[in-house]
Design a protein around this motif. Structure first.
Motif, PDB file in Angstrom:
ATOM      1  N   ASP A   1       7.414   3.248  10.599  1.00  0.00           N
ATOM      2  CA  ASP A   1       6.930   2.178  11.470  1.00  0.00           C
ATOM      3  C   ASP A   1       6.647   2.719  12.872  1.00  0.00           C
ATOM      4  O   ASP A   1       7.494   3.370  13.498  1.00  0.00           O
ATOM      5  CB  ASP A   1       7.963   1.047  11.568  1.00  0.00           C
ATOM      6  CG  ASP A   1       8.141   0.329  10.231  1.00  0.00           C
ATOM      7  OD1 ASP A   1       7.205   0.403   9.411  1.00  0.00           O
ATOM      8  OD2 ASP A   1       9.193  -0.295  10.022  1.00  0.00           O
TER       9      ASP A   1
ATOM     10  N   SER B   1      -6.810   6.712   6.069  1.00  0.00           N
ATOM     11  CA  SER B   1      -6.387   5.670   5.145  1.00  0.00           C
ATOM     12  C   SER B   1      -7.376   4.514   5.138  1.00  0.00           C
ATOM     13  O   SER B   1      -7.710   3.960   4.083  1.00  0.00           O
ATOM     14  CB  SER B   1      -4.991   5.167   5.541  1.00  0.00           C
ATOM     15  OG  SER B   1      -4.054   6.211   5.487  1.00  0.00           O
TER      16      SER B   1
ATOM     17  N   ARG C   1      -1.685   3.846   3.657  1.00  0.00           N
ATOM     18  CA  ARG C   1      -0.898   3.576   4.859  1.00  0.00           C
ATOM     19  C   ARG C   1      -0.776   4.795   5.765  1.00  0.00           C
ATOM     20  O   ARG C   1      -0.393   4.676   6.920  1.00  0.00           O
ATOM     21  CB  ARG C   1       0.507   3.106   4.461  1.00  0.00           C
ATOM     22  CG  ARG C   1       0.534   1.768   3.772  1.00  0.00           C
ATOM     23  CD  ARG C   1       1.939   1.354   3.405  1.00  0.00           C
ATOM     24  NE  ARG C   1       2.794   1.264   4.592  1.00  0.00           N
ATOM     25  CZ  ARG C   1       4.078   0.929   4.547  1.00  0.00           C
ATOM     26  NH1 ARG C   1       4.657   0.679   3.384  1.00  0.00           N
ATOM     27  NH2 ARG C   1       4.785   0.861   5.649  1.00  0.00           N
TER      28      ARG C   1
ATOM     29  N   GLN D   1       5.646   8.259   3.220  1.00  0.00           N
ATOM     30  CA  GLN D   1       4.846   7.308   3.984  1.00  0.00           C
ATOM     31  C   GLN D   1       5.159   7.405   5.474  1.00  0.00           C
ATOM     32  O   GLN D   1       6.260   7.782   5.878  1.00  0.00           O
ATOM     33  CB  GLN D   1       5.109   5.881   3.507  1.00  0.00           C
ATOM     34  CG  GLN D   1       6.459   5.327   3.921  1.00  0.00           C
ATOM     35  CD  GLN D   1       6.647   3.893   3.479  1.00  0.00           C
ATOM     36  OE1 GLN D   1       6.147   3.472   2.457  1.00  0.00           O
ATOM     37  NE2 GLN D   1       7.387   3.134   4.272  1.00  0.00           N
TER      38      GLN D   1
ATOM     39  N   PRO E   1      -3.891   6.950   9.937  1.00  0.00           N
ATOM     40  CA  PRO E   1      -4.436   5.627   9.627  1.00  0.00           C
ATOM     41  C   PRO E   1      -5.956   5.620   9.487  1.00  0.00           C
ATOM     42  O   PRO E   1      -6.506   4.851   8.710  1.00  0.00           O
ATOM     43  CB  PRO E   1      -3.992   4.784  10.832  1.00  0.00           C
ATOM     44  CG  PRO E   1      -2.821   5.506  11.392  1.00  0.00           C
ATOM     45  CD  PRO E   1      -3.080   6.959  11.155  1.00  0.00           C
TER      46      PRO E   1
ATOM     47  N   PHE F   1       0.825  -1.198   0.000  1.00  0.00           N
ATOM     48  CA  PHE F   1       0.000   0.000   0.000  1.00  0.00           C
ATOM     49  C   PHE F   1       0.862   1.252   0.000  1.00  0.00           C
ATOM     50  O   PHE F   1       1.884   1.333   0.690  1.00  0.00           O
ATOM     51  CB  PHE F   1      -0.922   0.019   1.220  1.00  0.00           C
ATOM     52  CG  PHE F   1      -2.049  -0.973   1.154  1.00  0.00           C
ATOM     53  CD1 PHE F   1      -3.051  -0.824   0.210  1.00  0.00           C
ATOM     54  CD2 PHE F   1      -2.100  -2.047   2.015  1.00  0.00           C
ATOM     55  CE1 PHE F   1      -4.091  -1.734   0.130  1.00  0.00           C
ATOM     56  CE2 PHE F   1      -3.129  -2.961   1.949  1.00  0.00           C
ATOM     57  CZ  PHE F   1      -4.129  -2.806   1.005  1.00  0.00           C
TER      58      PHE F   1
END
Length: 324
Positions: free
Chosen positions: A103, A140, A48, A100, A137, A43
């Protein structure tokens, strides 16, 4: 002198190995679903989450140079596009940089944004950062749901349209072909781990339209030939119809692929995923019109009681008195 890619009088038996082709399609669909379940999709930022940075400079935007400057930072998926607007001044060059989420983070941290700004300002000292926006998120997740709903509604509309125009057997065949195309496209994106973003959703909907157009052309000729040749077996009528439209199918597919290949080679990284999806969609869409949609129609059979045929002495169409 006219170019003929396919002879006008072809007599190819497309259903000689229909069990093999239909079985291969089923296996490919199952494999695509399994790959998607195991590997998943790569994605993009749209799905994401991440951060968009809008830049403005006096010098022309060099996307390649921008990407080279940001790449050493190791930020993963970074999309850089130049923004065009007729209202911009001659010395106003705008770019959009999308990064993006890293993590464990909902968006790009201020420290990362500062690193990006520093790297780009070393490239162009006239560069200014006019806006920074983050996509979390939650947004998304809403985009994923909206994308699924869009594709589902497109398939439902196709089912209803074909049902009204032809018979329910035709609509089932058309939708089976469309599902085949979408599932295989998602499967190839999962296998190759090509970035999957909103542009690919647009490509999927475009593939639905292209494949449907090809299927309807074949089905329209099938309907005409079912009326014209009332006593011929359905398999022969389907073969005849596909052969009669084969020249148009091949010409349309090749000319479309030529344009898409040019875009794939020369269009740059920004649209390459979209163009790849379209190229794959044209190939599988052409295949599915014959070996999925028509094969499903052959398995289901079709009623030859065409509405006005009993009341109209001419058989309801210009082919009413013809018989073979």
């Amino acid at each position: 002198m006219r170019l003929k890619l396919v002879p006008l009088d072809t007599t190819i038996d497309f259903f000689a190995i229909r069990r093999v082709t239909f079985g291969a399609s089923l296996v490919a669909m199952i494999a695509s679903v399994l790959v998607f379940a195991i590997i998943g999709l790569n994605f993009g930022i749209d799905f994401r989450g991440g951060t968009s940075i809008r830049t403005e400079a006096q010098n022309p935007v060099e996307v390649g140079a921008y990407r080279d400057a940001v790449q050493p930072l190791g930020l993963g998926d970074v999309a850089i596009t130049e923004v065009f607007d007729p209202n911009f001044r001659a010395d106003q060059h705008v770019a959009m940089i999308r990064i993006q989420a890293q993590d464990g983070e909902e968006a790009v941290t201020p420290e990362v944004i500062a690193q990006v700004e520093s790297a780009l300002q070393n490239l162009d000292d006239t560069l200014r950062f006019t806006a920074v926006e983050s996509v979390g998120p939650k947004v998304s997740g809403e985009l994923i749901r909206a994308a699924i709903i869009a594709v589902t509604l497109a398939l439902a509309a196709v089912l209803f349209y074909i049902w009204l125009r032809f018979e329910w057997q035709f609509s089932v065949g058309a939708v089976a072909a469309l599902v085949h195309d979408i599932v295989l496209t998602i499967g190839i994106f999962s296998i190759l781990q090509i970035r999957f973003d909103l542009a690919i959703i647009a490509a999927l909907l475009t593939i639905v339209g292209y494949s449907l157009n090809d299927t309807v052309v074949v089905f329209d000729r099938v309907r005409e030939n079912l009326i014209k040749y009332k006593k011929r077996p359905l398999k022969e009528v389907l073969n005849l119809s596909i052969n009669e439209t084969l020249s148009r199918t091949v010409m349309t597919s090749i000319t479309t692929l030529l344009a898409l290949l040019a875009l794939f080679v020369l269009g740059g990284d920004v649209i390459r995923g979209f163009v790849f999806a379209m190229i794959w969609g044209v190939i599988v869409g052409t295949y599915s019109s014959v070996y999925v949609a028509s094969a499903v129609l052959l398995m289901l059979g079709v009623t030859r009681d065409w509405s006005k045929e009993k009341d109209d002495k001419s058989g309801g169409t210009q082919f009413g008195k013809s018989e073979a």
